[in-house]
Structures are given as structure tokens and as C-alpha cells.
Write a protein that holds these residues in place. Sequence first.
Motif, mmCIF file in Angstrom:
data_model
loop_
_atom_site.group_PDB
_atom_site.id
_atom_site.type_symbol
_atom_site.label_atom_id
_atom_site.label_comp_id
_atom_site.label_asym_id
_atom_site.label_seq_id
_atom_site.Cartn_x
_atom_site.Cartn_y
_atom_site.Cartn_z
ATOM 1 N N THR A 63 -5.350 3.936 -5.986
ATOM 2 C CA THR A 63 -4.499 4.897 -5.286
ATOM 3 C C THR A 63 -5.154 5.263 -3.962
ATOM 4 O OG1 THR A 63 -5.526 6.803 -6.408
ATOM 5 C CG2 THR A 63 -3.515 5.870 -7.389
ATOM 6 N N LEU A 64 -4.325 5.692 -3.013
ATOM 7 C CA LEU A 64 -4.786 6.099 -1.687
ATOM 8 C C LEU A 64 -4.196 7.459 -1.357
ATOM 9 C CD1 LEU A 64 -4.010 2.686 0.011
ATOM 10 C CD2 LEU A 64 -6.318 3.622 -0.162
ATOM 11 N N HIS A 65 -5.043 8.400 -0.957
ATOM 12 C CA HIS A 65 -4.512 9.662 -0.480
ATOM 13 C C HIS A 65 -5.419 10.237 0.604
ATOM 14 C CE1 HIS A 65 -7.389 11.366 -3.422
ATOM 15 N NE2 HIS A 65 -7.301 12.497 -2.755
ATOM 16 N N THR A 66 -4.823 11.043 1.464
ATOM 17 C CA THR A 66 -5.541 11.604 2.607
ATOM 18 C C THR A 66 -5.649 13.117 2.480
ATOM 19 O OG1 THR A 66 -3.540 11.886 3.940
ATOM 20 C CG2 THR A 66 -4.663 9.773 4.093
ATOM 21 N N PHE A 119 -2.452 -1.557 7.678
ATOM 22 C CA PHE A 119 -3.274 -0.601 6.941
ATOM 23 C C PHE A 119 -4.497 -0.198 7.768
ATOM 24 C CE2 PHE A 119 -6.773 0.302 3.961
ATOM 25 C CZ PHE A 119 -6.243 1.420 3.319
ATOM 26 N N VAL A 120 -5.116 -1.170 8.429
ATOM 27 C CA VAL A 120 -6.261 -0.873 9.302
ATOM 28 C C VAL A 120 -5.839 0.077 10.424
ATOM 29 C CG1 VAL A 120 -7.877 -1.859 10.971
ATOM 30 C CG2 VAL A 120 -7.502 -2.992 8.773
ATOM 31 N N LYS A 121 -4.653 -0.166 10.981
ATOM 32 C CA LYS A 121 -4.128 0.701 12.036
ATOM 33 C C LYS A 121 -3.969 2.136 11.534
ATOM 34 C CE LYS A 121 -1.527 1.996 15.657
ATOM 35 N NZ LYS A 121 -1.971 2.074 17.071
ATOM 36 N N TYR A 178 0.855 -1.180 0.000
ATOM 37 C CA TYR A 178 0.000 0.000 0.000
ATOM 38 C C TYR A 178 0.894 1.234 0.000
ATOM 39 C CZ TYR A 178 -3.739 -3.114 1.783
ATOM 40 O OH TYR A 178 -4.653 -4.128 1.964
ATOM 41 N N THR A 179 0.518 2.246 -0.749
ATOM 42 C CA THR A 179 1.168 3.547 -0.656
ATOM 43 C C THR A 179 0.091 4.584 -0.383
ATOM 44 O OG1 THR A 179 2.868 2.900 -2.260
ATOM 45 C CG2 THR A 179 2.647 5.246 -1.776
ATOM 46 N N ILE A 180 0.190 5.239 0.760
ATOM 47 C CA ILE A 180 -0.767 6.274 1.133
ATOM 48 C C ILE A 180 -0.088 7.636 0.953
ATOM 49 C CG2 ILE A 180 -2.238 7.203 2.952
ATOM 50 C CD1 ILE A 180 -2.138 4.436 4.281
ATOM 51 N N ARG A 203 4.567 10.556 1.961
ATOM 52 C CA ARG A 203 3.893 9.299 1.672
ATOM 53 C C ARG A 203 4.271 8.249 2.719
ATOM 54 N NH1 ARG A 203 6.492 7.250 -3.945
ATOM 55 N NH2 ARG A 203 6.161 9.426 -4.491
ATOM 56 N N ILE A 204 3.367 7.272 2.876
ATOM 57 C CA ILE A 204 3.607 6.143 3.773
ATOM 58 C C ILE A 204 3.476 4.872 2.943
ATOM 59 C CG2 ILE A 204 2.843 4.927 5.845
ATOM 60 C CD1 ILE A 204 1.626 7.561 6.804
ATOM 61 N N PHE A 205 4.491 4.049 2.973
ATOM 62 C CA PHE A 205 4.547 2.841 2.158
ATOM 63 C C PHE A 205 4.547 1.619 3.054
ATOM 64 C CE2 PHE A 205 7.387 -0.143 -0.379
ATOM 65 C CZ PHE A 205 6.379 -0.546 -1.245
#
Length: 205
Positions: free
Chosen positions: A140-143, A68-70, A4-6, A12-14
Amino acid sequence: MQRYTIFNKNNRIFLTNSRDTIDKETYDTIINCNSEVLQTMDFKPYFKEDCIENLALVCESVSTEEMFVKLSQNHYVVFAAGGIVRNEKNEVLFMYRNGMWDLPKGHWERGEAMETTAKREVMEECGLQNLSIGKFVCNTLHTYYMHRRFELKQTAWYEMFCPSTEKLCPQQEEGIKELRWVGEKDLPYILSHAYPNIANIFTNL
């Protein structure tokens, strides 16, 4: 291999279960994750808008799904879908909104297939009629912070095709200022003025 890459605003967090997949030049901090890290570590500082520290988490003792849930537990999860639209010249359709170049996409509606969401949103945002959808490309994942809460958006991307003769009509009520077909020569410039999660899509194509 699950990864996962956020993408946050400036970092970014990988998450990966293999250290070999980490580009050490990209990440400032690399943490080996175990049950203690999963239970006790506070990851909120990495989601602040002013954070510029890229973080890699190696999930060898715990699963990437657990981690990822965390990471996402303090976020409201939003689902969306969009398209990487090409024409017969192999140009890609970009839109300009909020001072950045982006790809057309939109929110998933409950009960709707992701492919349906993707095609519907691209047609609405670009004013297209003659659009065909192809294979799934990636998520893709972004916050971001919106509606007085932290949101984590997961976007499903699909290949699409539209002829260059199709009339483009930006959905102005959605803040879209311009639509543009972008060829290979101009793509690096456009991606340098796009969101990091959008630019990252093209590293995998």
C-alpha cells in the motif's frame, strides 16, 4: 499490468496503463498521460490535506513507473511492513491508535528482509510471542506530512497467524490504545473507521 494507488488524507491517485481498470464512479478526474503531462503537470494540489478530488492517470503513452517517479519526487519515501493477522476463528487482529482502527506495522530497518520487519513489528506492537508469517499480500502507498516534510510510505503486507489464546499487550509507548480480534460480522464497521488504504486491502482478499 502495473498499477499504483496512492492514498492521501481525503483522496486517492490511481495510476494504470489500462483505462478498463478505472471505476469511473470513484474518480472525479481522468487524465490520459503523455510526455507533456509527465514533464509539465503540477500534481502538488492533489497531495494537499484538504484535497477531496480523486484522480486517475491512464499511462498509455508513458510508463506507470515514470509517472510514479514524477508523483513521488517531492516526497521522502519511507518503507514499512506489517501483518494481516488471523486466528483459528478467521478473526483479524486490529489495533486502535490516533482515533482510527489500523493494522499492526512498522518501519523497515536497513539491511532487514521485509518479512523480518513485518513479523518483528507485529510482535512488538501487539506483544505477541506465538506468531507465524505466511505469504505476501500486497503493497500500500499513502502520504502524510511529518517531521516538516511530505512523506510517502510504502508498506508491504503479509498474511500471519496467531492463536486466539495468545495474550494481547498493546505497545502503549507507540500510542496503541486497544487490540481487538474482529470477526466477519464486525469487519465492515471497523473498516468504516479505518484509514482508506487499510480498508482497500480487504477489497483484494
